[in-house]
Scaffold this motif. Structure first.
Motif: not given
Lengths: 117, 112
Positions: A104, A106, A97, B96-100, A34, A36
């Motif tokens: 799960h 990060q 991740r 499974a494709n979760s994001k913060l 990810f 940010y």
């Protein structure tokens, strides 16, 4: 614990140039990374999600042609800010991740401060 | 848009006192996490609490979660000057494709 590194930690560039930031997972394979962006005294805003070997998914309002993301391997993702302008100056943070191990969580890199003159 | 909203936005306390920070969110979550960020640095993961948990402890940290009120609190006991930082709550939604999704953050200042 899982370690994520970013390089460079800071960069200063002239307006119009492109800047590449690397994000590496050092001791685990990152199926998802990810990116940010954080402006001063503000929160982290997700820019995009990248899965290894596939195209990144960009959040609404983030220009995919300006912020190029490549996730070519399970340990490396790169963010290239193309034709950078002063308004792109920000703190860029990546996270990685792994769901291979069933987790799960990060893990965040230390961030890259970009200053565009 | 941001899911979490912390309050207060800024908190200043004396060393040794307890610091309580609150986070509210809008939709159902899988879990909620708290992070610390020292000025100009990356994020440090503090604690994760799952949606089926109500309270977790880690050292001087205590986190509670009230899913009926969609809120969480982070308590730092016996604060130290080194606890001075920004604190963020972040929620995870999805599979499974979760994001913060991060809240706006709380700036904690601990006076020596």
């Amino acid at each position: 614990g899982a370690v994520v590194s970013q390089h460079p930690s800071w960069v200063i560039c002239k307006s119009g140039t492109s800047v590449k930031i690397e994000c590496r997972s050092l001791d685990f394979q990152a199926t998802t990374m990810f990116w940010y962006r954080q402006f001063p005294k503000q929160s982290l805003m997700l820019m995009a999600t990248s899965n290894e070997g596939s195209k990144a998914t960009y959040e609404q309002g983030v220009e995919k042609d300006k912020f190029l993301i490549n996730h070519a391997s399970l340990t490396l993702s790169t963010l290239t800010v193309t034709s950078a302008h002063p308004e792109d100056s920000s703190f860029y943070i990546c996270s990685a991740r792994s769901v291979i191990a069933g987790g799960h969580e990060q893990f965040f890199g230390p961030g890259t401060r970009l200053t565009v003159l | 848009s941001q899911q979490g909203e912390e309050d207060p936005q800024a908190l200043s306390i004396q060393e040794g006192e307890n610091a309580t920070m609150n986070c509210s969110y809008k939709t159902s979550i899988n879990n909620l996490q708290w992070y610390r960020q020292n000025s100009g640095r990356g994020l440090v993961h503090l604690i994760l609490i799952r949606s089926n948990e109500r309270e977790k402890h880690s050292g001087r940290l205590r986190v509670t979660l009230d899913t009926s009120k969609k809120s969480s609190s982070l308590l730092i006991t016996a604060s130290r000057a080194a606890d001075t930082a920004s604190y963020f709550c972040a929620t995870t939604i999805g599979g499974a494709n979760s994001k913060l999704t991060f809240g706006k953050g709380i700036t904690l200042s601990v006076r020596p």
